[in-house]
Scaffold this active site. Structure first.
Site, PDB file in Angstrom:
ATOM      1  CD  GLU A   4      41.499  35.391  34.701  1.00 51.79           C
ATOM      2  OE1 GLU A   4      40.791  36.252  34.694  1.00 51.79           O
ATOM      3  OE2 GLU A   4      42.885  35.657  34.617  1.00 51.79           O
ATOM      4  CG  MET A  63      45.183  36.136  39.452  1.00 56.70           C
ATOM      5  SD  MET A  63      44.416  36.603  37.888  1.00 56.70           S
ATOM      6  CE  MET A  63      43.494  34.659  38.169  1.00 56.70           C
ATOM      7  CG  ASP A 115      40.191  42.557  39.680  1.00 56.96           C
ATOM      8  OD1 ASP A 115      40.388  43.539  39.707  1.00 56.96           O
ATOM      9  OD2 ASP A 115      40.682  41.734  38.780  1.00 56.96           O
TER      10      ASP A 115
END
Ligand code: NAG
Ligand code: NAG
Length: 383
Positions: A143, A206, A209
């Protein structure tokens, strides 16, 4: 002959029905240190709820070797062996070693990915580690390439690294997956999506967020769709559907994509407690929960066990819930929003879903819907 063909057709139809989508579950090793009902160990995992169990995380050393981040958790608490023992209850369970995560940063990965010698060391070390402990595959959570201390050349080097890992792992019958961003701006910086997809067996997007206490206004961490209050082009793409569509449009095969789902949420302290609207001003993150113990973050288990008396709102446009009390605003996923998201994954013919993470579902069944209400909503909905 006709009978045999009919039999074959019938059995392959049965196989197609029998093979439901992937449910890729992250097990987070550090949750063993949480207090009271929050404490979550490998033996709290229900291995019948997942097709793949990902051990999060090991780290990477500067010299390319796999590093154990918490030695006591493995040698003292025996958690790695506890994890492997879960196969006794589900022999089909694939247990996968996951490396990286937010706290590992990007710099070491950038350094290793650009050197042929360091990449070779990393591949060998991953093969050795997965063999020694009996993992069925490897998952890379860098990341992110080209960000957070990475370099522009990461985009190309990431693909090279994945290609070398995949050849070596596949030759041993092991799989390679990666956790990748679901934010379009971040994807543009980090990935050559078509090539990333070619060099992975599974792509765990993902899709969360999108908003949080890193911004000074209210936003849901993982809306399925945009809200009419989203104004700019960027705001309109900060949602699950837009992120997944981007991966598909850029050439990732749907069958390789697992839609990332959260069992948690993100919250805010409202600047004006009477204004709970999206984009209303905030004074930072919500109070830390007693189990997750981080400002601005909350587990579904904390929401359902401790905040069941707060005012609950369902956003019809975004298809996700939030709760409010005083100046606290918490956006999260619950079994209802998870079901809608899994139906979305089914409609898009995705490979399945990924879940971050098992420890913040109501795994003890304290809230009256039995253990693992979110995981069970997934199991009942996924096709
Ligand atoms: C293989 O992995 C084991 C367990 O992590 C480690 O003790 C050993 O040193 C490794 N061997 C090599 C050659 O990397
Ligand atoms: C709430 O905040 C938003 C964003 O600043 C603003 O547009 C809206 O008018 C406010 N609503 C109320 C009722 O104050």
């Amino acid at each position: 002959m006709a009978n045999i063909l009919a039999l074959l057709a019938a059995s392959s139809a049965f196989l197609a029905l029998a093979s439901a989508g992937n449910v890729v579950c992250y097990f987070t090793s550090w949750t063993i240190y949480r207090p009271d009902n929050g404490k979550f160990t490998a033996l709290d995992v229900d291995p019948t709820l997942c097709t793949h169990l990902l051990y999060a995380f090991v780290g990477l050393r500067d010299d390319g070797v796999v590093s154990v981040l918490d030695d006591w958790e493995i040698t003292g608490l025996d958690e790695m062996n506890h994890l492997m023992s879960l196969r006794e209850k589900n022999p089909d369970l694939k247990i996968i070693l996951s490396m990286g995560g937010w706290n590992e940063g990007s710099y070491k990965y950038s350094t290793v990915a650009k050197s042929a010698a360091l990449r070779a060391t990393m591949v060998q070390s991953v093969l050795n580690f997965t063999d020694v402990w009996g993992f069925d595959g490897f998952d890379l959570d860098w990341e992110y390439p080209c960000q957070r201390g990475g370099a522009d050349e990461d985009k190309v080097n990431f693909v090279t690294l994945l290609g070398e890992l995949k050849s070596a792992l596949n030759a041993k019958g092991k799989t390679l997956s990666a956790a990748v961003s679901g934010g379009i701006a971040s994807c543009k910086l980090s990935y050559d999506i078509a090539k990333v997809a070619e060099n992975l067996d599974m792509i765990n997007v993902m899709a969360y967020d999108f908003h949080g206490a890193f911004e000074p206004f209210v936003g849901h961490y993982a809306p399925l769709y945009a809200s009419h209050l989203d104004q700019t082009d960027e705001q309109k793409t900060l949602n699950v559907a837009a992120g997944i569509q981007y991966w598909l449009d850029e050439g990732a095969p749907p069958s390789k994509i697992n839609l990332g789902l959260g069992t948690y949420g993100r919250g805010f302290a409202l600047a004006d407690p009477t204004n709970t609207s999206l984009y209303a001003g905030t004074y930072g993150g919500s109070d830390a929960g007693p189990y997750t113990r981080e400002m601005g973050v909350i587990g579904y288990n904390e929401v359902c066990e401790l905040y069941s008396d707060w005012d609950y709102f369902w956003d019809d446009e975004q298809q996700v819930p939030h709760i409010v009390k005083g100046n606290q605003w918490l956006g999260f996923d619950d079994p209802k929003s998870i079901q809608v998201k899994v139906e979305f994954a089914n409609e898009k013919n995705l490979g399945g879903v990924m879940v971050w993470s098992l420890d913040t579902d109501d795994f003890r069944g304290i809230c009256g819907k039995g253990p693992y209400p979110i995981m069970n909503a997934i199991k009942q909905t996924i096709k």
